[in-house]
Every structure is written in structure tokens, then in C-alpha cells.
Design an enzyme around this catalytic site. Structure first.
Site, PDB file in Angstrom:
ATOM      1  N   LYS A 265       8.085 -11.960 -15.289  1.00 30.44           N
ATOM      2  CA  LYS A 265       7.820 -12.030 -13.846  1.00 30.44           C
ATOM      3  C   LYS A 265       6.799 -13.113 -13.545  1.00 30.44           C
ATOM      4  O   LYS A 265       6.888 -13.803 -12.545  1.00 30.44           O
ATOM      5  CB  LYS A 265       7.330 -10.663 -13.348  1.00 30.44           C
TER       6      LYS A 265
ATOM      7  N   ARG B 266       3.600   0.149  -5.384  1.00 32.02           N
ATOM      8  CA  ARG B 266       3.489  -0.429  -4.050  1.00 32.02           C
ATOM      9  C   ARG B 266       2.210  -1.243  -3.879  1.00 32.02           C
ATOM     10  O   ARG B 266       2.080  -2.007  -2.924  1.00 32.02           O
ATOM     11  CB  ARG B 266       3.488   0.676  -2.989  1.00 32.02           C
TER      12      ARG B 266
ATOM     13  N   CYS C  59       0.828  -1.213   0.000  1.00 36.40           N
ATOM     14  CA  CYS C  59       0.000   0.000   0.000  1.00 36.40           C
ATOM     15  C   CYS C  59       0.856   1.255   0.000  1.00 36.40           C
ATOM     16  O   CYS C  59       2.034   1.223   0.316  1.00 36.40           O
ATOM     17  CB  CYS C  59      -0.906   0.089   1.214  1.00 36.40           C
TER      18      CYS C  59
ATOM     19  N   HIS D 130      29.154 -38.649  -8.029  1.00 36.40           N
ATOM     20  CA  HIS D 130      28.408 -39.500  -8.970  1.00 36.40           C
ATOM     21  C   HIS D 130      28.386 -38.918 -10.384  1.00 36.40           C
ATOM     22  O   HIS D 130      27.548 -39.312 -11.193  1.00 36.40           O
ATOM     23  CB  HIS D 130      26.977 -39.704  -8.455  1.00 36.40           C
TER      24      HIS D 130
ATOM     25  N   LYS E 226      19.564 -17.944  -9.352  1.00 39.43           N
ATOM     26  CA  LYS E 226      19.727 -16.482  -9.407  1.00 39.43           C
ATOM     27  C   LYS E 226      20.839 -16.142 -10.378  1.00 39.43           C
ATOM     28  O   LYS E 226      20.707 -15.232 -11.179  1.00 39.43           O
ATOM     29  CB  LYS E 226      20.067 -15.884  -8.031  1.00 39.43           C
TER      30      LYS E 226
ATOM     31  N   GLU F 141      19.832 -16.788 -14.095  1.00 36.20           N
ATOM     32  CA  GLU F 141      18.756 -15.878 -14.508  1.00 36.20           C
ATOM     33  C   GLU F 141      19.265 -14.489 -14.893  1.00 36.20           C
ATOM     34  O   GLU F 141      18.845 -13.936 -15.896  1.00 36.20           O
ATOM     35  CB  GLU F 141      17.844 -15.705 -13.286  1.00 36.20           C
TER      36      GLU F 141
ATOM     37  N   ASN G 102      -1.122   2.354   6.120  1.00 35.83           N
ATOM     38  CA  ASN G 102      -0.304   1.303   5.521  1.00 35.83           C
ATOM     39  C   ASN G 102       0.338   0.544   6.675  1.00 35.83           C
ATOM     40  O   ASN G 102       0.960   1.161   7.534  1.00 35.83           O
ATOM     41  CB  ASN G 102       0.767   1.938   4.625  1.00 35.83           C
TER      42      ASN G 102
ATOM     43  N   GLU H 259      19.075 -22.369  -5.262  1.00 36.53           N
ATOM     44  CA  GLU H 259      18.562 -21.009  -5.446  1.00 36.53           C
ATOM     45  C   GLU H 259      19.699 -20.067  -5.864  1.00 36.53           C
ATOM     46  O   GLU H 259      19.511 -19.201  -6.723  1.00 36.53           O
ATOM     47  CB  GLU H 259      17.871 -20.543  -4.158  1.00 36.53           C
TER      48      GLU H 259
HETATM   49  O1  M6R Z   1       4.986 -16.655  -9.268  1.00 32.54           O
HETATM   50  P1  M6R Z   1       5.622 -17.990  -8.970  1.00 32.54           P
HETATM   51  O2  M6R Z   1       6.252 -18.042  -7.637  1.00 32.54           O
HETATM   52  O3  M6R Z   1       4.663 -19.129  -9.209  1.00 32.54           O
HETATM   53  O4  M6R Z   1       6.771 -18.108 -10.056  1.00 32.54           O
HETATM   54  C1  M6R Z   1       7.522 -19.270 -10.155  1.00 32.54           C
HETATM   55  C2  M6R Z   1       8.740 -19.054 -11.009  1.00 32.54           C
HETATM   56  O5  M6R Z   1       8.370 -18.668 -12.310  1.00 32.54           O
HETATM   57  C3  M6R Z   1       9.664 -17.990 -10.415  1.00 32.54           C
HETATM   58  O6  M6R Z   1      10.053 -18.332  -9.114  1.00 32.54           O
HETATM   59  C4  M6R Z   1      10.922 -17.828 -11.259  1.00 32.54           C
HETATM   60  O7  M6R Z   1      11.702 -18.980 -11.182  1.00 32.54           O
HETATM   61  C5  M6R Z   1      11.681 -16.594 -10.773  1.00 32.54           C
HETATM   62  N1  M6R Z   1      11.963 -15.736 -11.877  1.00 32.54           N
HETATM   63  C6  M6R Z   1      12.950 -16.939 -10.075  1.00 32.54           C
HETATM   64  O8  M6R Z   1      13.691 -15.827  -9.723  1.00 32.54           O
END
Ligand code: M6R
Length: 610
Positions: free
Chosen positions: A605, A46, A20, A505, A486, A489, A118, A482
Site C-alpha cells: 500500500k 476507519r 473516524c 507511431h 488498475k 495491478e 464523525n 489509470e
Molecule cells: O501513497 P502514494 O499516493 O504516494 O502512492 C503512490 C503509488 O505507490 C500508488 O498510487 C500505487 O501506484 C497504487 N498501488 C496504485 O493503485
């Protein structure tokens, strides 16, 4: 320099963002509503599910509705409201669905005041019950409305607006940035903040308040940052700031030199780094979901198994969920990538709770899996975006409360998902010790963020590598995954996360002196064996970046670079904190490679195709 009792200076304080946005203004000549509308537009990042404005001019005038700002403006002409002072709000729903009734501003029983807020009022339910017993009539499901009725109650006993608000903010628990106008005080906006951002702006005879600098930067660049628990009284001839005891303070005025675009990013170069820095506040925010999660858990039917379903980063949160539920709750847990779920859905039984983790609540693979699971089992969605599809389709919903995440790479939503999972597991077994430990996470994260300088320094050394490995065991395996996601990506470097024990392995064949390895080695039961793997890769020439305890001298002696964490951070809790430097590493390598980390190529996104 003192202006209207306020000192001028030029340093900056940055606030994290929650959900908010609020704004307000008292203007010398112009009508307030069009200015307020422009200001909330600049805060739309926001929150964006409803909007409202209240102005004061021969009484309180309010227009509000659910929908995006432009849609609501087209329907209601928000900027038509009369008067030179007012308050406004753009909402990202937390308590109560995005409806007109739940949109801000909220009022008391007699529409004598209007209030925007908020934050989260944690004890709103008990306050609301009491007020209703006393005859107050509520028009919304929001936590905010209790503040309006509490102020009304105190004023009906003869208190003035300022004293009433001061008393009320001592009654409410939680976080708030709020502003109030009242029909009996036609020249005043009064407000306060605690743990939610709120700044004031001083123009040329015009005065402003806002959740964030970008909202008002085009009106003025002279900004007053309020401290926690400050209360302000804004009039058309100045602003007075007081502490929680009512003592007048001299908060300084900062002169902001950011461009509007820089300001939206809180002065950071990218949304991603801003969102990384918001994580301590986000976790604190998510922790306030405890009460809601307890209520959700009470409603679960008996189940014998759990199955987590998710994609990408949310899948890595699910991996942590599997380790945690198996260790703490002691029930068998299955894990499914949402895009693979259909191939195992046939074996789903009705004694399973299927937990969907999704930031957007709209990811097509996850939604398809949710549809399938619903036919056979009870479903729970852990979601960031209120009103999204997952929240409408699942039997139960838990909100992560991370606020809108703009960077394509998930950061703050990941740690908020993890926080929800920990809260859920702790609530299911009544683990008070874990709940206490979780409260320390925001501070641990702040210390982890202090590694930023080190990471910035080492990133240039990695900008030209083509492959990167990340290793960890148990709770550190998802962190390794993760970290690798990152990296790939936002840097376009090949990053691969492995369970450290799997190296022998196959992947070990790929290790050489031009393949850096990141080893996640917190103190705990996996420590010694992962140490063995660090030695293994080092022996094959790898430069190892080690993440471990500040007391771990053995690990430090193996590390090319060592990223140290407080020794008290247990292995179980480490995923929440150890991921922070890995996000920073990916970010700074991305910047070194001249890539915009907020908008990596080929990625969206929210992935709405299967
Ligand atoms: O909106 P969601 O959490 O369902 O999205 C899942 C993935 O598309 C999302 O986590 C994607 O891997 C991100 N870009 C990772 O940084």
C-alpha cells in the site's frame, strides 16, 4: 414485529465510510468502558491517530489521547472508567493535528457534557468566533468542539438536552454522526446523523450506537439504520428515533446475517469494491475542503510555473492536473515521476510551485523529491493521511479526505486527489462555473456505478487475455493510463495505456483480434480524432470496449461493448467519472481470475523504499 417501539425487518442499507469512528452503549449489567474499547478496536480501520472514551457515573469521566488504540490503552487504561453507559471515538484527524487536546470526546466549558463526532462542520470557524466572543473557552482546534459549546449555550438558556441538540443541528452546516452524554441526564445518550454513517444496535436489554455495523456485531446483530437528519434518544429501556422536526419515527430493525469479517467490508467481498462504491460520498467529502483550499491559495506567493510530482495512480492525477492547469489557469506545467525528479531538479526555479500528490504522504520516492524541491521552490502536498511525512515537510498541505483506503489499488483516493486538483484550479482563477459543475460529480458517479452489472457480465470474456490496451486523448489519456494500471495491478494481465494519437507511431503493430482495446471517448474536442483511432484498431481485429456519451450513436456502432455515461459530463470533468467503470472492470476480471484484489502480489500500500 415491534420492539420498544421499533419495527423489525431484514433488509440492509450500506453506508459509505468517511473518517473516524464513533460508538456508544447503555448496558444492563456490564461495565461500558471495556465494551466500548472492544467496539472502537473493530473500527480502527476507519481511523487510528487518537482514541477516547467518556462514561457517565457520578459525573462525566473522560480518558483520551493521541496514538493507536493499544498504545493509549496501555498508557491510560481506558477500560478502567466506571459506569454502564458511555461513548467512544477513534480519530482520523481532519481539523487539528492528532494531539490529546484534539482527541474526542470533547466537552463544554464546564465539563458537563461529552461529545463524539464523525464528519465535518463546515461553518465551525464563524460559530467558534461567535462563541469565543460570548466568552466560551475552547480547548482544541477541532470543528467538533463548537457543537459542545453550542449545546451548552442553549441549555444555559433553560432548554433540555434534546431540544438543545435539535436546535444546534439546525445551526451547523456539514456532515455529522454524533453522540452526547450529559451530567444532568445520567441515563441518556442522545445523538443525530447527517451524511455521516450512524447505526443503532438493539441487544438483550443493552443498546448501542456505532459508525458502522462491524463495531457492534459481536454485541448484537439487530441493527437500526438512521435516515439523514434523524435524532435518537437512547435510554436503558429502549431507543426513540425522531425526525428533524421532533416527530417520533418507527425506524425498522434489520437482522444482520454477515460474519464480522464481511461486516468490516460493509457486506462487500473485498475492501476494493467497497471503496469503489464509496466514491460518490468521498467526492462530496473532498468538496467540503473548498474553504480550506481557498485559504491556502490566498497564501501562495506569486509563481509562474507549476510542477506536479508523484508516483503511480497519484501521477495519473497529476497528469489530469497538467491538462487542467494549462487550460484553465493558463500557466505552464511540468510533470515529473517522483523517481525521476532528481534528474530534472537542477532546472527547478524559485518561481515554480511544486505540487506533490501522495495518498500515503510517505512514499519514499515522493519524499525524496520533496526534500530536493524544498531547497529551491515553494511546495504544496495533496495528501490523504494526516500527520504523514509529506504534511510535515511541505510548505502547504491540502487534505483529500478520502478516509483510510485499505485495498492496495488506489480508487477512492484517486478521485479525491482529482477533486482537490479541480478545486485548486477553480479557486486559483475564481471559476464559479466549474465549482458548480463539481457539485454534480457525486451523482454522475452514482450513475457510473450502475454499470456494475454490465461489467460483471462482460468480465468473464476477458479473464484469459494476455494483453489489453487503453486509449484516450487529452483529459482521457490519464484515464486510459489509470485503467491500465488498475488492470495490471490486480489481474496480472498486461495492460498498457496510450495517448490515442501515439498508436500509429508503434503500438498499432501489436493490435490483433486477441488484444482488446478500451477506448475512452467522452464528448468534446478530442472526440472525433479518438473515434478515428477506434476505427483504426477495429480494422485490425480488436474488440473495442467504448466509454462515451449515451447519445453517441456513432461510437456505439463501433463498440463491441459500450459503457454509456450522461451526455452532460464534459470532457474536462470526465476523468472523475469515466475512471469508475475501469476500476470495476479490473476488479471483476481479478475476481474471475481468483486473485485477491485487496492484496496483489509483490505490491504494498505504501512504498517506503526508493
Ligand atoms: O501513497 P502514494 O499516493 O504516494 O502512492 C503512490 C503509488 O505507490 C500508488 O498510487 C500505487 O501506484 C497504487 N498501488 C496504485 O493503485
Amino acid at each position: 414485529m415491534i420492539i420498544n417501539g421499533i419495527l423489525l425487518k431484514a433488509s440492509l442499507e450500506l453506508f459509505g465510510e468517511i473518517m473516524c469512528g464513533i460508538v456508544g452503549c447503555i448496558l444492563k449489567e456490564k461495565k461500558a468502558a471495556p465494551v466500548l474499547l472492544e467496539c472502537v478496536r473493530r473500527l480502527e480501520y476507519r481511523g487510528y491517530d487518537s482514541v477516547g472514551i467518556a462514561t457517565s457515573s457520578s459525573g462525566i469521566n473522560i480518558k483520551k489521547d493521541s496514538g493507536k488504540i493499544d498504545e493509549v490503552q496501555e498508557r491510560l487504561q481506558l477500560d478502567d472508567l466506571p459506569g454502564k453507559m458511555g461513548i467512544a471515538h477513534v480519530r482520523w484527524a481532519t481539523h487539528g493535528l492528532p494531539t490529546r487536546e484534539n482527541s474526542h470526546p470533547h466537552t463544554d466549558c464546564y465539563n458537563k457534557l461529552a461529545l463524539v463526532h464523525n464528519g465535518i462542520i463546515e461553518n465551525y470557524q464563524e460559530l467558534k468566533d461567535q462563541l469565543q466572543e460570548e466568552g466560551h473557552h475552547f480547548s482544541s482546534d477541532t470543528d467538533t468542539e463548537v457543537i459542545a459549546h453550542l449545546v451548552e449555550k442553549q441549555m444555559s438558556k433553560g432548554m433540555d438536552l434534546e431540544d438543545a441538540l435539535r436546535l444546534v443541528i439546525h445551526q451547523i452546516k456539514g456532515s455529522y454522526a454524533l453522540a452526547v452524554i450529559h451530567v444532568d441526564y445520567p441515563n441518556i445518550i442522545i445523538g443525530a446523523r447527517k451524511e455521516s454513517p450512524l447505526i443503532l444496535g438493539v441487544g438483550d436489554g443493552d443498546y448501542f450506537l456505532a459508525s458502522d455495523v462491524p463495531a457492534i456485531l459481536e454485541e448484537t446483530n439487530r441493527i437500526i439504520y438512521l435516515d439523514d437528519e434523524d435524532l435518537f434518544v437512547m435510554k436503558n429501556d429502549g431507543i426513540i428515533v425522531k425526525d428533524s422536526q421532533g416527530r417520533v419515527k418507527e425506524n425498522e430493525i434489520d437482522v444482520i446475517s454477515w460474519s464480522p469479517e464481511m461486516a468490516q467490508k460493509g457486506g462487500y467481498d473485498h475492501f476494493m469494491i467497497k471503496e469503489i462504491h464509496e466514491q460518490p460520498e468521498v467526492v462530496r467529502n473532498t468538496l467540503s475542503e473548498l474553504h480550506e483550499i481557498k485559504k491556502t491559495v490566498e497564501n501562495f506567493s506569486d509563481f509562474k510555473r507549476v510542477c506536479f510530482v508523484a508516483c503511480g495512480t497519484s501521477f495519473h492525477a497529476s497528469m489530469v492536473g497538467k491538462y487542467l492547469f494549462e487550460e484553465l489557469v493558463g500557466i505552464p506545467v511540468d510533470l515529473a515521476l517522483a523517481s525521476e525528479f532528481e534528474f530534472s531538479a537542477g532546472a527547478l526555479t524559485d518561481d515554480t510551485l511544486v505540487i506533490f500528490i501522495t495518498q500515503s504522504g510517505e512514499t519514499a520516492d515522493t519524499m525524496k523529491a520533496l526534500e530536493m524541491a524544498k531547497e529551491k521552490a515553494e511546495t504544496l502536498a495533496i495528501v490523504n493521511v494526516m500527520g504523514s511525512r509529506a504534511t510535515r515537510e511541505a510548505d502547504y498541505v491540502i487534505y483529500t479526505r478520502a478516509g483510510p483506503e485499505i485495498g492496495v489499488a488506489a480508487t477512492k483516493t484517486y478521485v479525491s486527489q482529482l477533486t482537490c486538483i479541480y478545486l485548486l484550479a477553480a479557486c486559483m482563477v475564481g471559476d464559479e462555473k466549474l465549482l458548480d459543475e463539481l457539485k454534480k460529480v457525486p451523482d454522475y458517479m452514482k450513475t457510473a456505478l450502475e454499470k456494475e452489472e454490465l461489467i460483471k457480465e462482460i468480465s468473464p470474456h476477458y479473464k484469459d487475455v494476455t494483453d489489453f490496451f487503453f486509449i484516450g486523448r487529452g483529459f482521457s489519456y490519464p484515464t486510459a493510463m489509470e485503467g491500465a494500471l488498475k488492470l495490471k495491478e490486480i489481474t496480472y494481465i498486461h495492460g498498457e495505456g496510450f495517448a490515442a494519437g501515439e498508436l500509429k507511431h508503434g503500438p498499432l503493430a501489436l493490435i490483433s483480434d486477441d488484444v482488446p482495446v478500451v477506448a475512452v471517448v467522452p464528448p468534446g474536442k478530442s472526440h472525433d480524432r479518438t473515434m478515428g483511432n477506434v476505427k483504426e484498431v477495429k480494422a485490425r481485429g480488436a474488440r473495442v470496449i467504448c466509454l462515451g456519451s449515451q447519445n453517441d450513436v456513432n461510437l456505439r456502432s463501433e463498440a463491441h461493448y459500450m459503457i454509456e455515461f450522461e451526455d452532460q459530463i464534459s470532457e474536462v470533468l470526465s476523468p472523475l467519472i469515466y475512471v469508475v467503470p475501469l476500476q470495476l472492470l479490473a476488479y471483476y476480471i481479478s475476481v474471475e481470475r481468483d486473485i485477491n484484489p485487496d492484496q496483489p502480489k509483490n505490491l504494498a500500500k505504501c512504498v517506503t523504499v526508493v
